[in-house]
Scaffold this motif. Structure first.
Motif, PDB file in Angstrom:
ATOM      1  N   ASP A 182     -15.550 -36.445  14.745  1.00 35.97           N
ATOM      2  CA  ASP A 182     -15.846 -35.098  15.411  1.00 35.97           C
ATOM      3  C   ASP A 182     -16.708 -34.303  14.033  1.00 35.97           C
ATOM      4  N   LEU A 208     -18.213 -38.779  19.603  1.00 34.62           N
ATOM      5  CA  LEU A 208     -17.679 -38.118  20.314  1.00 34.62           C
ATOM      6  C   LEU A 208     -18.756 -36.950  20.541  1.00 34.62           C
ATOM      7  N   SER A 211     -19.576 -33.700  22.485  1.00 37.40           N
ATOM      8  CA  SER A 211     -18.993 -31.851  22.684  1.00 37.40           C
ATOM      9  C   SER A 211     -20.393 -31.759  24.421  1.00 37.40           C
ATOM     10  N   MET A 265     -13.931 -32.016  23.075  1.00 36.31           N
ATOM     11  CA  MET A 265     -14.745 -33.002  22.606  1.00 36.31           C
ATOM     12  C   MET A 265     -14.398 -34.441  23.187  1.00 36.31           C
ATOM     13  N   ARG A 278     -14.922 -38.465  23.997  1.00 36.96           N
ATOM     14  CA  ARG A 278     -14.857 -40.066  24.128  1.00 36.96           C
ATOM     15  C   ARG A 278     -14.593 -41.003  25.169  1.00 36.96           C
TER      16      ARG A 278
END
Length: 354
Positions: free
Chosen positions: A108, A301, A303, A342, A344
């Motif tokens: 991340d 990942l 954001s 975050m 995924r």
């Protein structure tokens, strides 16, 4: 009688002046090895090194052929797949190599740094910079054999010392050795280049990362879709530097085979997820949902600020669609906090209650 006593005293004095019998005597110097005798040590020349690797390649011809076939399958799959696959594998490989070199950059943190140049106060900036360099070199650009010094993109502080050999000179010597080994398969030649890195004087802080990335590019130099050959996705066994040449090449082959298997499994998962996601967003309007799917394919990942920049959508649209995708079971939030979250891709579809 007096003469006898005097003689006895002189004998005792002489005995006392000698070294005690229990102390070791002076060590004799070890004989110098005769350089002309069989078995005498000598510095191996360029032809000797190449011959050793050629012999190791011949001994491991079958495992090497199987590995080349696996790499060809990965290459063909990446050539037919979206560009995001290559970027995703490069990010994962760079993060895994960081653990091997001791940088230990979390995926991340690396994703935020590569996408937005964002870092935390606890982050090691030098480690982030090295990992970002690895991502750039693993995703494209001229290869190391087109100019190693330019590929590395660094200035060696030793060049500032008077009379010191420049990085360009050392890189040219290493490249000359690699050219002399053109008879080797690219996979075996990449292994040789990795293990000769320090011998060529190319060591530097983070040098193992540079050596691994350079070798990964050389191993895939004949590929069309794969920019690099994975080395650490299945563990770092390929990068262990110990033992004779044949043992090193065997570990290299086995480790790369594990890494390619892991890469293929990951591509299976992300391809299945992408098909499922496109099917579920088919009824949604707007360009943000399909753009978010592409971003999730490309980045391990994501954001909200990353998604906003990469999709070009507004923050509100991004957050609304991320929330919808999470409720639909397509993605999951991994930080467990209210801010700086975050997401995924949920590569395994959640089990539906019956």
């Amino acid at each position: 009688m007096v003469a006898a006593m005097t003689q006895r005293d002189d004998d005792m004095t002489g005995q006392m002046s000698e070294e005690p019998w229990f102390l070791p005597g002076p060590a004799e110097p070890a004989p110098e090895p005769d350089p002309l005798l069989p078995g005498a040590s000598r510095q191996p020349g360029e032809s000797d090194i190449v011959a050793e690797w050629l012999a190791a390649q011949a001994a491991l011809a079958m495992p090497l052929a199987r590995l080349a076939q696996r790499l060809g399958a990965l290459d063909e799959r990446l050539a037919r797949g979206p560009e995001g696959w290559r970027h995703r594998l490069a990010l994962i490989e760079a993060a895994e190599l960081g653990w091997f070199t001791g940088d230990r950059i979390a995926p991340d943190r690396l994703a935020l740094w590569v996408a937005l140049r964002l870092s935390g106060v606890q982050d090691d900036m030098a480690a982030l910079t090295r990992a970002a360099w690895a991502v750039r070199r693993l995703t494209g650009g001229p290869g190391p054999m087109e100019g190693l010094a330019d590929f590395l993109g660094r200035r060696d502080p030793r060049e500032m010392a008077p009379g010191a050999e420049s990085l360009s000179d050392r890189a040219s010597a290493w490249a000359g050795m690699m050219e002399a080994a053109r008879a080797l398969h690219p996979i075996a030649r990449a292994a040789m280049g990795f293990h000769l890195w320090a011998l060529a004087g190319l060591d530097n802080p983070g040098d193992r990362l540079e050596a691994a990335v350079t070798a990964a590019r050389i191993a895939a130099e004949e590929c069309r879709g794969a920019v690099f050959a994975p080395l650490s996705l299945g563990g770092a066994g390929a990068l262990r530097a110990s033992g004779p040449v044949e043992q090193r090449l065997r570990r290299w082959i086995e480790g790369m085979e594990d890494a390619i298997r892991a890469a293929m499994r990951h591509l299976d998962d992300i391809q299945t997820w992408q098909a499922r996601a496109q099917d579920q967003i088919a009824g949604l309007s707007g360009r943000t949902p399909p753009a978010l799917v592409r971003v999730m394919v490309e980045w391990p990942l994501v954001s909200a600020p990353m998604a906003e920049k990469l999709t070009g959508a507004s923050r509100a649209a991004v957050q609304r669609n991320l929330a919808w995708m999470q409720r639909a079971g397509l993605i999951r939030e991994v930080t467990g906090q209210g801010r700086f979250r975050m997401w995924r891709a949920r590569l395994r579809a959640p089990v539906q209650a019956t």
